[in-house]
Write a protein that holds these residues in place. Structure first.
Motif, PDB file in Angstrom:
ATOM      1  N   SER A 109       0.850  -1.190   0.000  1.00 30.79           N
ATOM      2  CA  SER A 109       0.000   0.000   0.000  1.00 30.79           C
ATOM      3  C   SER A 109       0.887   1.241   0.000  1.00 30.79           C
ATOM      4  CB  SER A 109      -0.907  -0.005   1.226  1.00 30.79           C
ATOM      5  OG  SER A 109      -0.159   0.344   2.361  1.00 30.79           O
ATOM      6  N   PRO A 110       0.381   2.352  -0.561  1.00 27.25           N
ATOM      7  CA  PRO A 110       1.241   3.533  -0.622  1.00 27.25           C
ATOM      8  C   PRO A 110       1.584   4.041   0.780  1.00 27.25           C
ATOM      9  CG  PRO A 110      -0.934   3.971  -1.561  1.00 27.25           C
ATOM     10  CD  PRO A 110      -0.930   2.561  -1.132  1.00 27.25           C
ATOM     11  N   PRO A 111       2.845   4.463   1.011  1.00 24.26           N
ATOM     12  CA  PRO A 111       3.293   4.831   2.348  1.00 24.26           C
ATOM     13  C   PRO A 111       2.509   6.002   2.948  1.00 24.26           C
ATOM     14  CG  PRO A 111       5.076   5.072   0.732  1.00 24.26           C
ATOM     15  CD  PRO A 111       3.920   4.497   0.030  1.00 24.26           C
ATOM     16  N   PHE A 112       2.101   6.982   2.111  1.00 25.86           N
ATOM     17  CA  PHE A 112       1.467   8.165   2.706  1.00 25.86           C
ATOM     18  C   PHE A 112       0.122   7.820   3.328  1.00 25.86           C
ATOM     19  CE2 PHE A 112      -1.979   9.189  -0.178  1.00 25.86           C
ATOM     20  CZ  PHE A 112      -1.635   8.480  -1.319  1.00 25.86           C
ATOM     21  N   LEU A 113      -0.478   6.695   2.889  1.00 25.23           N
ATOM     22  CA  LEU A 113      -1.731   6.271   3.516  1.00 25.23           C
ATOM     23  C   LEU A 113      -1.504   5.914   4.977  1.00 25.23           C
ATOM     24  CD1 LEU A 113      -3.822   4.035   1.115  1.00 25.23           C
ATOM     25  CD2 LEU A 113      -4.163   6.405   1.798  1.00 25.23           C
ATOM     26  N   GLY A 114      -0.347   5.332   5.244  1.00 25.72           N
ATOM     27  CA  GLY A 114       0.021   5.008   6.622  1.00 25.72           C
ATOM     28  C   GLY A 114       0.099   6.275   7.454  1.00 25.72           C
ATOM     29  N   ALA A 115       0.781   7.275   6.893  1.00 27.18           N
ATOM     30  CA  ALA A 115       0.928   8.546   7.600  1.00 27.18           C
ATOM     31  C   ALA A 115      -0.444   9.131   7.914  1.00 27.18           C
ATOM     32  CB  ALA A 115       1.732   9.522   6.745  1.00 27.18           C
ATOM     33  N   TYR A 116      -1.293   9.126   6.899  1.00 25.54           N
ATOM     34  CA  TYR A 116      -2.641   9.691   7.033  1.00 25.54           C
ATOM     35  C   TYR A 116      -3.427   8.968   8.121  1.00 25.54           C
ATOM     36  CZ  TYR A 116      -7.549   9.529   5.400  1.00 25.54           C
ATOM     37  OH  TYR A 116      -8.899   9.511   5.308  1.00 25.54           O
ATOM     38  N   MET A 504      -6.094   8.551  -8.628  1.00 23.11           N
ATOM     39  CA  MET A 504      -6.629   8.295  -7.294  1.00 23.11           C
ATOM     40  C   MET A 504      -5.666   8.701  -6.184  1.00 23.11           C
ATOM     41  SD  MET A 504      -8.418   4.680  -8.009  1.00 23.11           S
ATOM     42  CE  MET A 504      -8.985   4.135  -6.434  1.00 23.11           C
ATOM     43  N   THR A 505      -4.398   8.319  -6.323  1.00 24.37           N
ATOM     44  CA  THR A 505      -3.455   8.640  -5.244  1.00 24.37           C
ATOM     45  C   THR A 505      -3.338  10.154  -5.078  1.00 24.37           C
ATOM     46  OG1 THR A 505      -1.694   8.325  -6.863  1.00 24.37           O
ATOM     47  CG2 THR A 505      -2.038   6.559  -5.269  1.00 24.37           C
ATOM     48  N   VAL A 506      -3.331  10.880  -6.198  1.00 29.90           N
ATOM     49  CA  VAL A 506      -3.221  12.335  -6.115  1.00 29.90           C
ATOM     50  C   VAL A 506      -4.455  12.911  -5.422  1.00 29.90           C
ATOM     51  CG1 VAL A 506      -3.183  14.465  -7.461  1.00 29.90           C
ATOM     52  CG2 VAL A 506      -1.719  12.554  -8.117  1.00 29.90           C
ATOM     53  N   THR A 507      -5.634  12.418  -5.805  1.00 26.60           N
ATOM     54  CA  THR A 507      -6.864  12.909  -5.182  1.00 26.60           C
ATOM     55  C   THR A 507      -6.863  12.611  -3.687  1.00 26.60           C
ATOM     56  OG1 THR A 507      -7.962  12.382  -7.247  1.00 26.60           O
ATOM     57  CG2 THR A 507      -9.375  12.920  -5.379  1.00 26.60           C
ATOM     58  N   ILE A 508      -6.447  11.398  -3.330  1.00 26.48           N
ATOM     59  CA  ILE A 508      -6.391  11.050  -1.906  1.00 26.48           C
ATOM     60  C   ILE A 508      -5.479  12.023  -1.166  1.00 26.48           C
ATOM     61  CG2 ILE A 508      -5.639   9.298  -0.231  1.00 26.48           C
ATOM     62  CD1 ILE A 508      -6.266   7.185  -2.417  1.00 26.48           C
ATOM     63  N   PHE A 509      -4.313  12.247  -1.782  1.00 29.08           N
ATOM     64  CA  PHE A 509      -3.326  13.121  -1.161  1.00 29.08           C
ATOM     65  C   PHE A 509      -3.880  14.535  -0.973  1.00 29.08           C
ATOM     66  CE2 PHE A 509       0.603  15.647  -1.062  1.00 29.08           C
ATOM     67  CZ  PHE A 509       1.281  14.953  -0.083  1.00 29.08           C
ATOM     68  N   GLN A 510      -4.564  15.032  -2.017  1.00 25.04           N
ATOM     69  CA  GLN A 510      -5.138  16.389  -1.928  1.00 25.04           C
ATOM     70  C   GLN A 510      -6.239  16.455  -0.884  1.00 25.04           C
ATOM     71  OE1 GLN A 510      -6.469  17.175  -5.855  1.00 25.04           O
ATOM     72  NE2 GLN A 510      -4.602  18.287  -6.399  1.00 25.04           N
TER      73      GLN A 510
END
Lengths: 549, 368
Positions: A109-116, A504-510
């Motif tokens: 899974s993308p790492p920034f999801l963990g951070a979030y 999707m990843t960009v939208t999630i990040f935003q």
């Protein structure tokens, strides 16, 4: 035109194709960035960018931050991952297979999801934080060094775990028995016999961990809160309103590439001198522990697995929570999903559209390039090998920047197009497919190609009639990994997207950045489910429960 | 349809190693020609040059009059059987055999008939729908052979085709290959390191060493009249003695061996009296005799092998001398420590030049 005896056949064409492809999208951009790093708006040649970097506290602090948090993460990852691998291979652990799958899933899974997710749980207004606050228990801040470390460690320990486990499975059980017969036992035996044998592998895994952490933009950006690391600095320099400074950003990017390349080459050098081959007559078998050690072993494995999967489980849970605007509301339902499908449907279709095109190109090029590197051993194929593996040392943010700086002006303008994102996906995620295809090709005798040639088929027909069909299992397993990592790609897309090409990843990040947690959670869940399905197909097709990185 | 192959002063260089310096040979139409030699002698390299998998740095290879140096592999029209068979794992037996024919724009019925016929010939018809992983080594071998010859190539190349089979199957397949090759009369180049296999199967053998051909001849003569000491040592076993020419009349030379034994050899090239020579004697060419007619030897090892008895004896030369005796002709079995007297079957002994280690017999040619 060609030397006598050298025929321009199918493989010459593929070689030419690979040369053009990597020339355009790797070599020229890197050279351009290198040139840029020694220029400024005024001067055609200057070292002022580097002087500025090393003389301003803001930047040197950023570099030290990167080095500190990345080194610390790598160290902790080893301390957690190696025992985990040892326990799960040496002792019988209940639910071993499920644990293995959960760990692989958390890794992909993308790492920034963990951070979030950790912010949502332990952040300033986090769920757990609030509960503890009511109970009067203060908890330390999750932001900054500690938070980045937490996310990196839980995100990256699976690499060490997978690598070490793979190596431990190849340590002949007789070696342990021989050590025991010579009077070594218990921990002493592990340290003196098993550990030295898997050390090169641990080192290789640690390098991957280091490079991943070093390259990660999303995590420090979300949870760092002022604890700036190099990828964040590059990004900020590039997008800063006060005169986007491509020259200075290039210089910082070059410094990052050099650091990564040095670490990578150092590891290659060290492991090339320590490479053991073992006879595998007696594969290791897991033993049943009893009593307290058994409980402790299980507790350790379960705790680590729980911590690793917790962020994803939590995100899936809150994706069903009702929302009101960007705020949470009481009760559970599908409001976040409704939001996603009304507002962000484009980013879902974009993700799959770009992903499918990219994976098709990856499969075609990856298979052909794998053939070239394995079967046509010459100077050219060695260069190609380096090109294919080069993305390992280029952080995603920087790769995005490379493409953007080279193709945002004539003669070839690609900035803002879907093509530039797809190109980035292809180059960054192709190594999985190439490696897996090359691995299977090495096990296929070249004489089947020769047999086909002797029966009157040219090189292209031979490849498509015989070689490729036999390679299919390797191609598929590599392609699924490429596919999953394409879906999860954030860092280069963040540099390359525009409103129309948002994924999707960009939208999630935003959404995370502006507090739209519900939408982010719903999109993340969709992403996670896609990934799980892909992974299950992978396990089914490869008939194994491990992936080969 | 069968062609002859002319190999003319070819050279092969790998990176900077010269594997073959300057090699020539003529292979006759329809014969089974074997390249025999120790590993690394260049035999497979040469075969792969004929096939086109290896480039030719210098010289030419021709099928009849047509030089093939620059003809790509897929246009050379040869069939090849590989050491590991190289059966396509993604195709059934039938489809493997059919593969080469599908490329030839033949009518479907013709293809079907040819595949059926060849499966009959190599006896694999009952396995036609199986995939290769469900076949034994011998069956795969037959498929490989069928696939190579069904296209009716000009030349059949075989690279150690039997080395992956067990001993019994090896002999069975060796006979099958020989029989099929003769039946269709195809020019065949066969590579092996197994001398027994080479002797049994070949029309002619080229013994190779260090990238060069040491001798080409029919199997019987390769064995009984080796051109040089390498061939004598490599094919079967030979005992090496030194000797001195006592006198020579015409082609008949009287040689006194270092052990004192005197033998009279016919068809010897002119030699000077007193010249040193090498005398090679095969283990089976000794005769057990008495004190007055033989050289003295002490038995050091005795092995009873059923059909024959194998001895190692010491003739005072410092070397272990190997002697075999047919069990049916042996008067009795000698025990270690026993003293015996050995004579030499002079008609079967070989003489070599001490320095060049080349034959001193008339009529023994390097290339026949």
């Amino acid at each position: 035109m060609f030397k006598k005896g050298v025929r321009f056949d199918f493989w010459s064409f593929v070689s030419l194709l690979s040369l053009i492809f990597f020339g355009l999208f790797l070599v020229i951009p890197v050279i351009r960035m290198l040139v840029f790093s020694f220029q400024s708006t005024e001067a055609p040649f200057t070292v002022e960018n580097f002087v500025r970097f090393f003389s301003r506290k803001y930047y040197t602090t950023g570099m030290w931050n990167s080095i500190k948090v990345v080194s610390a993460s790598t160290l902790v990852v080893i301390l957690i991952g190696v025992p985990l691998a040892y326990i799960t291979t040496t002792f019988k652990i209940r639910g071993n297979r499920l644990i293995n799958i959960l760990i692989i899933m958390s890794m992909l899974s993308p790492p920034f999801l963990g951070a979030y997710s950790w912010i949502l749980m332990l952040g300033r207004n986090g769920e757990i934080t609030n509960i503890l606050k009511q109970l009067g228990i203060p908890i330390p801040s999750i932001y900054g060094f500690g938070g980045i470390l937490l996310v990196f460690v839980l995100k990256l320990f699976p690499y060490i775990y997978m690598y070490t486990k793979g190596a431990l499975k190849k340590v002949d059980a007789s070696l342990g028995e021989a050590a025991e017969s010579l009077g070594y036992h218990g921990l002493h035996k592990v340290v003196r016999v098993s550990l030295p044998l898997v050390l090169p592998t641990i080192l290789a895994g640690a390098t991957i961990v280091f490079l991943r952490a070093f390259a990660d933009y999303g995590t420090p950006r979300l949870i760092g809160e002022g604890y700036n690391t190099l990828p964040v600095i590059v990004y900020q320099e590039w997008v800063s309103e006060t005169g986007a400074n491509a020259y200075f950003a290039s210089a910082v990017a070059m410094i990052m590439i050099i650091v990564a390349a040095v670490v990578f080459l150092l590891q290659k050098y060290i492991t090339s001198r320590k490479n053991y081959t073992m006879s595998m007559l007696n594969p290791p078998k897991a033993k049943q522990l009893k009593g307290v050690p058994n409980v402790l072993a299980h507790a350790y494995v379960y705790l680590i697995t729980l911590l690793a999967t917790l962020p994803q489980i939590y995100i899936i849970l809150i994706s069903f929570r009702n929302t009101k605007g960007v705020m949470w509301a009481d009760g559970y339902g599908f409001s976040s999903y409704v939001n996603v499908f009304t507002k962000s449907i484009k980013s879902i279709t974009n993700t799959f559209e770009f992903g499918v095109i990219a994976i098709i190109v990856v499969i075609i090029l990856g298979t052909l390039f794998a053939y070239l590197t394995v079967r046509k051993r010459n100077f050219f194929s060695k260069v190609l090998d380096v090109f294919i593996m080069f993305p390992y040392v280029i952080p995603g943010t920087i790769f995005g920047l490379l493409l953007l700086m080279t193709y945002n002006r004539p003669p070839l303008v690609l900035s803002g197009t879907a093509a530039i994102i797809i190109i980035s996906y292809v180059i960054r995620r192709m190594p999985y497919t190439v490696r897996s295809s090359a691995a299977i090709l090495r096990q296929i005798s070249p004489s089947i190609d020769e047999a086909s040639a002797s029966l009157g088929y040219g090189s292209m027909q031979t490849f498509f009639n015989v070689t490729m069909p036999v390679m299919i299992p390797g191609i598929v397993s590599g392609a699924i990994l490429s596919w999953i990592t394409i879906l999860n790609e954030l860092s280069s897309t963040l540099m390359l997207y525009t409103g129309r090409t948002q994924t999707m990843t960009v939208t999630i990040f935003q959404e995370i950045s502006r507090g739209g947690y519900g939408t982010a959670a719903a999109l993340s869940t969709i992403l996670t489910v896609t990934m799980i399905v892909s992974l299950l197909i992978f396990f089914k097709l490869t008939k194994s429960e491990d992936i080969d990185l | 349809m069968a062609v002859s192959i002319h190999i003319d002063h070819v050279k092969k260089v790998y990176e900077k190693n010269t594997v073959i310096q300057d090699l020539s040979a003529d292979i006759k139409s329809g014969e089974l020609f074997t390249l025999l030699g120790p590993s690394g002698c260049g035999k497979t390299t040469l075969l792969r040059m004929i096939a086109g998998f290896n480039s030719i740095e210098h010289g030419t290879i021709a099928f009849d009059d047509q030089v093939i140096n620059n003809i790509p592999v897929y246009k050379r029209n040869f069939g090849m059987v590989f050491q590991n068979y190289a059966i396509f794992p993604n195709m059934t037996v039938y489809r493997n055999i059919e593969y080469g024919l599908k490329n030839k724009k033949l009518p479907k019925d013709e293809i079907r008939k040819r595949v059926e016929d060849i499966m009959e010939t190599v006896q694999i018809k009952q396995y036609q729908d199986r995939y290769p992983d469900k076949l034994s080594g011998g069956q795969q071998q037959r498929v490989a052979l069928a696939r190579a010859i069904v296209v009716r190539p000009q030349v059949l190349l075989m690279d150690e085709p039997l080395s992956n089979l067990d001993a019994k199957l090896r002999i069975e397949m060796r006979e099958a290959i020989r029989e099929i090759q003769k039946k269709i009369g195809i020019t065949t180049v066969y590579v092996t390191h197994d001398q027994e296999e080479a002797l049994a199967i070949s029309d002619r053998i080229a013994v190779m060493n260090k990238g060069d051909i040491q001798q080409i001849d029919i199997p019987e003569r390769i064995y009984s009249r080796p051109y040089n000491t390498f061939v004598a040592d490599f094919i079967g076993h030979s005992n090496r003695f030194t000797g001195k020419v006592e006198e020579q009349h015409g082609g008949t030379a009287v040689v006194k061996m270092q052990t004192g034994y005197v033998l009279t050899v016919d068809h010897v090239k002119p030699l000077a009296a007193g010249q040193e020579v090498l005398v090679y004697v095969r283990p089976e060419e000794f005769v057990f005799t008495d004190k007055d007619h033989g050289m003295k030897a002490t038995v050091t090892v005795k092995r009873f092998l059923g059909k024959y008895i194998h001895y190692v004896v010491d003739c005072g030369t410092g070397a272990n001398i190997e002697v075999t005796a047919d069990t049916s002709n042996a008067e009795r079995i000698h025990e270690p420590g026993e003293t015996i007297y050995l004579g030499v079957n002079a008609r079967r002994a070989n003489l070599f030049d001490t320095e060049k280690e080349v034959t001193l017999l008339e009529g023994v040619e390097r290339y026949v």
